[in-house]
Design a protein around this motif. Sequence first.
Motif, mmCIF file in Angstrom:
data_model
loop_
_atom_site.group_PDB
_atom_site.id
_atom_site.type_symbol
_atom_site.label_atom_id
_atom_site.label_comp_id
_atom_site.label_asym_id
_atom_site.label_seq_id
_atom_site.Cartn_x
_atom_site.Cartn_y
_atom_site.Cartn_z
ATOM 1 N N MET A 1 -19.410 -0.913 -8.272
ATOM 2 C CA MET A 1 -18.439 -0.521 -7.285
ATOM 3 C C MET A 1 -18.615 -1.382 -6.038
ATOM 4 S SD MET A 1 -17.581 3.445 -6.463
ATOM 5 C CE MET A 1 -16.919 4.227 -7.902
ATOM 6 N N SER A 2 -17.525 -1.792 -5.433
ATOM 7 C CA SER A 2 -17.608 -2.621 -4.233
ATOM 8 C C SER A 2 -17.824 -1.762 -2.985
ATOM 9 C CB SER A 2 -16.340 -3.473 -4.090
ATOM 10 O OG SER A 2 -15.230 -2.661 -3.810
ATOM 11 N N ASP A 3 -18.182 -2.441 -1.903
ATOM 12 C CA ASP A 3 -18.465 -1.771 -0.637
ATOM 13 C C ASP A 3 -17.223 -1.077 -0.091
ATOM 14 O OD1 ASP A 3 -19.891 -1.070 1.722
ATOM 15 O OD2 ASP A 3 -18.992 -2.794 2.729
ATOM 16 N N LYS A 4 -16.077 -1.763 -0.171
ATOM 17 C CA LYS A 4 -14.830 -1.193 0.327
ATOM 18 C C LYS A 4 -13.666 -1.880 -0.369
ATOM 19 C CE LYS A 4 -13.664 -3.497 4.340
ATOM 20 N NZ LYS A 4 -13.624 -3.736 5.763
ATOM 21 N N THR A 5 -12.572 -1.149 -0.480
ATOM 22 C CA THR A 5 -11.356 -1.732 -1.027
ATOM 23 C C THR A 5 -10.226 -1.519 -0.034
ATOM 24 O OG1 THR A 5 -9.916 -1.850 -2.967
ATOM 25 C CG2 THR A 5 -10.675 0.318 -2.341
ATOM 26 N N SER A 6 -9.370 -2.525 0.107
ATOM 27 C CA SER A 6 -8.248 -2.446 1.038
ATOM 28 C C SER A 6 -7.003 -1.987 0.304
ATOM 29 C CB SER A 6 -7.990 -3.805 1.679
ATOM 30 O OG SER A 6 -9.062 -4.166 2.500
ATOM 31 N N PHE A 7 -6.186 -1.233 1.029
ATOM 32 C CA PHE A 7 -4.973 -0.659 0.461
ATOM 33 C C PHE A 7 -3.855 -0.795 1.482
ATOM 34 C CE2 PHE A 7 -2.040 2.827 -0.218
ATOM 35 C CZ PHE A 7 -1.859 2.812 -1.580
ATOM 36 N N SER A 8 -2.761 -1.426 1.101
ATOM 37 C CA SER A 8 -1.615 -1.564 1.993
ATOM 38 C C SER A 8 -0.718 -0.331 1.863
ATOM 39 C CB SER A 8 -0.816 -2.819 1.644
ATOM 40 O OG SER A 8 0.327 -2.887 2.470
ATOM 41 N N CYS A 9 -0.466 0.311 2.989
ATOM 42 C CA CYS A 9 0.352 1.535 2.991
ATOM 43 C C CYS A 9 1.846 1.247 2.888
ATOM 44 C CB CYS A 9 0.093 2.329 4.272
ATOM 45 S SG CYS A 9 -1.577 2.982 4.375
ATOM 46 N N GLY A 10 2.260 0.035 3.182
ATOM 47 C CA GLY A 10 3.676 -0.292 3.141
ATOM 48 C C GLY A 10 4.402 0.234 4.374
ATOM 49 N N GLU A 11 5.720 0.377 4.254
ATOM 50 C CA GLU A 11 6.536 0.806 5.390
ATOM 51 C C GLU A 11 6.769 2.306 5.436
ATOM 52 O OE1 GLU A 11 10.088 -1.457 6.255
ATOM 53 O OE2 GLU A 11 9.313 -3.112 5.052
ATOM 54 N N TYR A 12 6.711 2.958 4.276
ATOM 55 C CA TYR A 12 7.062 4.372 4.221
ATOM 56 C C TYR A 12 5.948 5.211 3.606
ATOM 57 C CZ TYR A 12 11.608 2.312 5.011
ATOM 58 O OH TYR A 12 12.639 1.587 5.542
ATOM 59 N N LEU A 13 5.492 6.189 4.359
ATOM 60 C CA LEU A 13 4.546 7.183 3.857
ATOM 61 C C LEU A 13 5.295 8.505 3.828
ATOM 62 C CD1 LEU A 13 1.320 6.301 5.877
ATOM 63 C CD2 LEU A 13 1.869 5.699 3.528
ATOM 64 N N ASP A 14 6.240 8.584 2.920
ATOM 65 C CA ASP A 14 7.050 9.793 2.863
ATOM 66 C C ASP A 14 7.150 10.310 1.432
ATOM 67 O OD1 ASP A 14 8.896 8.127 1.606
ATOM 68 O OD2 ASP A 14 10.270 8.070 3.288
ATOM 69 N N ILE A 15 7.856 11.406 1.282
ATOM 70 C CA ILE A 15 7.915 12.099 -0.002
ATOM 71 C C ILE A 15 8.450 11.213 -1.131
ATOM 72 C CG2 ILE A 15 10.205 13.117 0.333
ATOM 73 C CD1 ILE A 15 8.870 15.735 -0.904
ATOM 74 N N THR A 16 9.270 10.238 -0.798
ATOM 75 C CA THR A 16 9.810 9.352 -1.836
ATOM 76 C C THR A 16 8.752 8.405 -2.390
ATOM 77 O OG1 THR A 16 10.555 7.647 -0.280
ATOM 78 C CG2 THR A 16 12.116 9.420 -0.804
ATOM 79 N N GLN A 17 7.671 8.205 -1.648
ATOM 80 C CA GLN A 17 6.627 7.256 -2.039
ATOM 81 C C GLN A 17 5.317 7.904 -2.471
ATOM 82 O OE1 GLN A 17 7.244 3.905 -2.158
ATOM 83 N NE2 GLN A 17 9.319 4.557 -1.719
ATOM 84 N N VAL A 18 5.171 9.218 -2.273
ATOM 85 C CA VAL A 18 3.885 9.889 -2.488
ATOM 86 C C VAL A 18 3.342 9.691 -3.900
ATOM 87 C CG1 VAL A 18 2.759 12.149 -2.622
ATOM 88 C CG2 VAL A 18 4.106 11.552 -0.627
ATOM 89 N N SER A 19 4.156 9.881 -4.899
ATOM 90 C CA SER A 19 3.676 9.766 -6.278
ATOM 91 C C SER A 19 3.146 8.358 -6.563
ATOM 92 C CB SER A 19 4.794 10.123 -7.253
ATOM 93 O OG SER A 19 4.342 10.008 -8.580
ATOM 94 N N ASN A 20 3.887 7.358 -6.174
ATOM 95 C CA ASN A 20 3.477 5.969 -6.372
ATOM 96 C C ASN A 20 2.209 5.658 -5.583
ATOM 97 O OD1 ASN A 20 3.612 3.168 -7.081
ATOM 98 N ND2 ASN A 20 4.656 2.772 -5.153
ATOM 99 N N LEU A 21 2.189 6.062 -4.317
ATOM 100 C CA LEU A 21 1.016 5.812 -3.479
ATOM 101 C C LEU A 21 -0.220 6.512 -4.028
ATOM 102 C CD1 LEU A 21 2.570 6.176 0.088
ATOM 103 C CD2 LEU A 21 1.704 4.078 -0.949
#
Length: 92
Positions: A1-21
């Motif tokens: 396992m690595s020390d840390k992993t980066s994750f891009s949140c994108g433009e929308y953190l809303d209900i339309t994206q929750v499942s994918n995120l």
Amino acid sequence: MSDKTSFSCGEYLDITQVSNLYGRLQKSLQKSVNIELKADKVNKADTAGLQMFVALKREISTTDGNLIWKNPSEGLINSAKLLGLAEELGLE
């Protein structure tokens, strides 16, 4: 396992994206318990999106991991404050 992993949140953190995120975040958790969230491009965040990160933060804390916000946008911070989640998410 690595020390840390980066994750891009994108433009929308809303209900339309929750499942994918959520699916993408679970894959990130397989790589590291320390997740760095690149949140500088977030334009919109709603209750569902922020609740997902509350749940993720709680899950990570059970493994002594960290949720690290990198350059959270004003929109994200304001949404978290409006919903009363800024402190819990570490966005204050």
